[in-house]
Design a protein around this motif. Structure first.
Motif, PDB file in Angstrom:
ATOM      1  N   GLN A   1       0.821  -1.205   0.000  1.00  0.00           N
ATOM      2  CA  GLN A   1       0.000   0.000   0.000  1.00  0.00           C
ATOM      3  C   GLN A   1       0.860   1.263   0.000  1.00  0.00           C
ATOM      4  N   ALA A   2       2.021   1.214   0.638  1.00  0.00           N
ATOM      5  CA  ALA A   2       2.915   2.376   0.680  1.00  0.00           C
ATOM      6  C   ALA A   2       3.484   2.712  -0.697  1.00  0.00           C
ATOM      7  N   ARG A   3       3.523   1.736  -1.582  1.00  0.00           N
ATOM      8  CA  ARG A   3       4.073   1.946  -2.921  1.00  0.00           C
ATOM      9  C   ARG A   3       3.028   2.428  -3.924  1.00  0.00           C
ATOM     10  N   HIS A   4       1.771   2.447  -3.505  1.00  0.00           N
ATOM     11  CA  HIS A   4       0.693   2.841  -4.415  1.00  0.00           C
ATOM     12  C   HIS A   4      -0.074   4.028  -3.841  1.00  0.00           C
ATOM     13  N   ASP A   5      -0.105   5.085  -4.580  1.00  0.00           N
ATOM     14  CA  ASP A   5      -0.900   6.247  -4.173  1.00  0.00           C
ATOM     15  C   ASP A   5      -2.285   6.092  -4.799  1.00  0.00           C
ATOM     16  N   SER A   6      -3.062   5.196  -4.210  1.00  0.00           N
ATOM     17  CA  SER A   6      -4.347   4.823  -4.786  1.00  0.00           C
ATOM     18  C   SER A   6      -5.315   4.465  -3.675  1.00  0.00           C
ATOM     19  N   VAL A   7      -6.601   4.680  -3.931  1.00  0.00           N
ATOM     20  CA  VAL A   7      -7.614   4.260  -2.967  1.00  0.00           C
ATOM     21  C   VAL A   7      -7.927   2.775  -3.104  1.00  0.00           C
ATOM     22  N   PHE A   8      -7.454   2.152  -4.189  1.00  0.00           N
ATOM     23  CA  PHE A   8      -7.687   0.719  -4.385  1.00  0.00           C
ATOM     24  C   PHE A   8      -6.879  -0.053  -3.342  1.00  0.00           C
ATOM     25  N   PRO A   9      -7.465  -1.045  -2.707  1.00  0.00           N
ATOM     26  CA  PRO A   9      -6.788  -1.782  -1.634  1.00  0.00           C
ATOM     27  C   PRO A   9      -5.793  -2.833  -2.160  1.00  0.00           C
ATOM     28  N   TRP A  10      -4.725  -2.363  -2.768  1.00  0.00           N
ATOM     29  CA  TRP A  10      -3.743  -3.267  -3.371  1.00  0.00           C
ATOM     30  C   TRP A  10      -3.115  -4.223  -2.361  1.00  0.00           C
ATOM     31  N   GLY A  11      -2.876  -3.773  -1.145  1.00  0.00           N
ATOM     32  CA  GLY A  11      -2.248  -4.634  -0.146  1.00  0.00           C
ATOM     33  C   GLY A  11      -3.074  -5.867   0.157  1.00  0.00           C
ATOM     34  N   THR A  12      -4.344  -5.674   0.400  1.00  0.00           N
ATOM     35  CA  THR A  12      -5.237  -6.800   0.669  1.00  0.00           C
ATOM     36  C   THR A  12      -5.362  -7.698  -0.559  1.00  0.00           C
ATOM     37  N   PHE A  13      -5.446  -7.079  -1.716  1.00  0.00           N
ATOM     38  CA  PHE A  13      -5.531  -7.833  -2.967  1.00  0.00           C
ATOM     39  C   PHE A  13      -4.322  -8.759  -3.114  1.00  0.00           C
ATOM     40  N   VAL A  14      -3.130  -8.234  -2.857  1.00  0.00           N
ATOM     41  CA  VAL A  14      -1.895  -9.019  -3.011  1.00  0.00           C
ATOM     42  C   VAL A  14      -1.819 -10.145  -1.990  1.00  0.00           C
TER      43      VAL A  14
ATOM     44  N   GLY B   1     -18.495   6.452  -2.956  1.00  0.00           N
ATOM     45  CA  GLY B   1     -18.869   6.784  -4.321  1.00  0.00           C
ATOM     46  C   GLY B   1     -17.958   6.195  -5.378  1.00  0.00           C
ATOM     47  N   ARG B   2     -17.117   5.299  -5.015  1.00  0.00           N
ATOM     48  CA  ARG B   2     -16.198   4.662  -5.967  1.00  0.00           C
ATOM     49  C   ARG B   2     -16.719   3.270  -6.302  1.00  0.00           C
ATOM     50  N   ARG B   3     -17.922   3.280  -6.836  1.00  0.00           N
ATOM     51  CA  ARG B   3     -18.619   2.018  -7.112  1.00  0.00           C
ATOM     52  C   ARG B   3     -17.889   1.155  -8.146  1.00  0.00           C
ATOM     53  N   PHE B   4     -17.316   1.788  -9.162  1.00  0.00           N
ATOM     54  CA  PHE B   4     -16.578   1.015 -10.157  1.00  0.00           C
ATOM     55  C   PHE B   4     -15.417   0.282  -9.496  1.00  0.00           C
ATOM     56  N   LEU B   5     -14.659   0.977  -8.646  1.00  0.00           N
ATOM     57  CA  LEU B   5     -13.537   0.331  -7.957  1.00  0.00           C
ATOM     58  C   LEU B   5     -14.022  -0.763  -7.004  1.00  0.00           C
ATOM     59  N   ALA B   6     -15.169  -0.548  -6.377  1.00  0.00           N
ATOM     60  CA  ALA B   6     -15.727  -1.570  -5.482  1.00  0.00           C
ATOM     61  C   ALA B   6     -16.062  -2.843  -6.257  1.00  0.00           C
ATOM     62  N   VAL B   7     -16.722  -2.674  -7.387  1.00  0.00           N
ATOM     63  CA  VAL B   7     -17.078  -3.836  -8.221  1.00  0.00           C
ATOM     64  C   VAL B   7     -15.813  -4.476  -8.793  1.00  0.00           C
ATOM     65  N   ALA B   8     -14.877  -3.646  -9.236  1.00  0.00           N
ATOM     66  CA  ALA B   8     -13.617  -4.170  -9.782  1.00  0.00           C
ATOM     67  C   ALA B   8     -12.853  -4.945  -8.722  1.00  0.00           C
ATOM     68  N   ASN B   9     -12.824  -4.439  -7.497  1.00  0.00           N
ATOM     69  CA  ASN B   9     -12.139  -5.133  -6.415  1.00  0.00           C
ATOM     70  C   ASN B   9     -12.784  -6.482  -6.136  1.00  0.00           C
ATOM     71  N   ALA B  10     -14.104  -6.506  -6.074  1.00  0.00           N
ATOM     72  CA  ALA B  10     -14.802  -7.763  -5.795  1.00  0.00           C
ATOM     73  C   ALA B  10     -14.575  -8.778  -6.913  1.00  0.00           C
ATOM     74  N   ALA B  11     -14.769  -8.345  -8.141  1.00  0.00           N
ATOM     75  CA  ALA B  11     -14.616  -9.265  -9.278  1.00  0.00           C
ATOM     76  C   ALA B  11     -13.173  -9.731  -9.432  1.00  0.00           C
ATOM     77  N   ALA B  12     -12.243  -8.798  -9.386  1.00  0.00           N
ATOM     78  CA  ALA B  12     -10.831  -9.166  -9.566  1.00  0.00           C
ATOM     79  C   ALA B  12     -10.332 -10.042  -8.422  1.00  0.00           C
TER      80      ALA B  12
END
Length: 120
Positions: free
Chosen positions: A25-38, A88-99
């Protein structure tokens, strides 16, 4: 005695999850939860490998239930997906769930096949 192996595996998996999540997460300046994903993808890969290697019950307790159980996190995945949707980041929420589901399943099958190929 298997319960003690679960405890030992979890004692390694939980800090590993936390440290990996923070490092990613420290390497990504993003609201997407990359750490949990990884960590969920990595844990799925390891669990697939453990299952594919047909390890003993004690080894499965240590690595499958203990390590992977503490390394991966369905609750954090669910919470982070909910927070994305609430903000309000519904696209990212759906993308996170699906991916997360697709990558998790792909990782567990990949780990399974790798272990089978290496132990055959």
């Amino acid at each position: 005695m298997n319960w003690l192996l679960v405890v030992v595996g979890a004692a390694v998996g939980a800090p590993l999850r936390y440290l990996t999540d923070r490092a990613v997460q420290a390497r990504h300046d993003s609201v997407f939860p990359w750490g949990t994903f990884v960590v969920n993808a990595a844990g799925s890969l390891v669990l697939g490998a453990v299952a594919g290697a047909s390890v003993s019950s004690p080894a499965y307790a240590l690595l499958g239930t203990g390590l992977c159980g503490a390394l991966t996190t369905y609750s954090t995945f669910s919470y982070e997906t909910l927070r994305l949707a609430e903000r309000g980041r519904r696209f990212l929420a759906v993308a996170n769930a699906a991916a997360s589901v697709l990558v998790g399943l792909g990782s567990v099958f990949l780990g399974l096949e790798l272990a089978r190929a290496l132990t055959a």
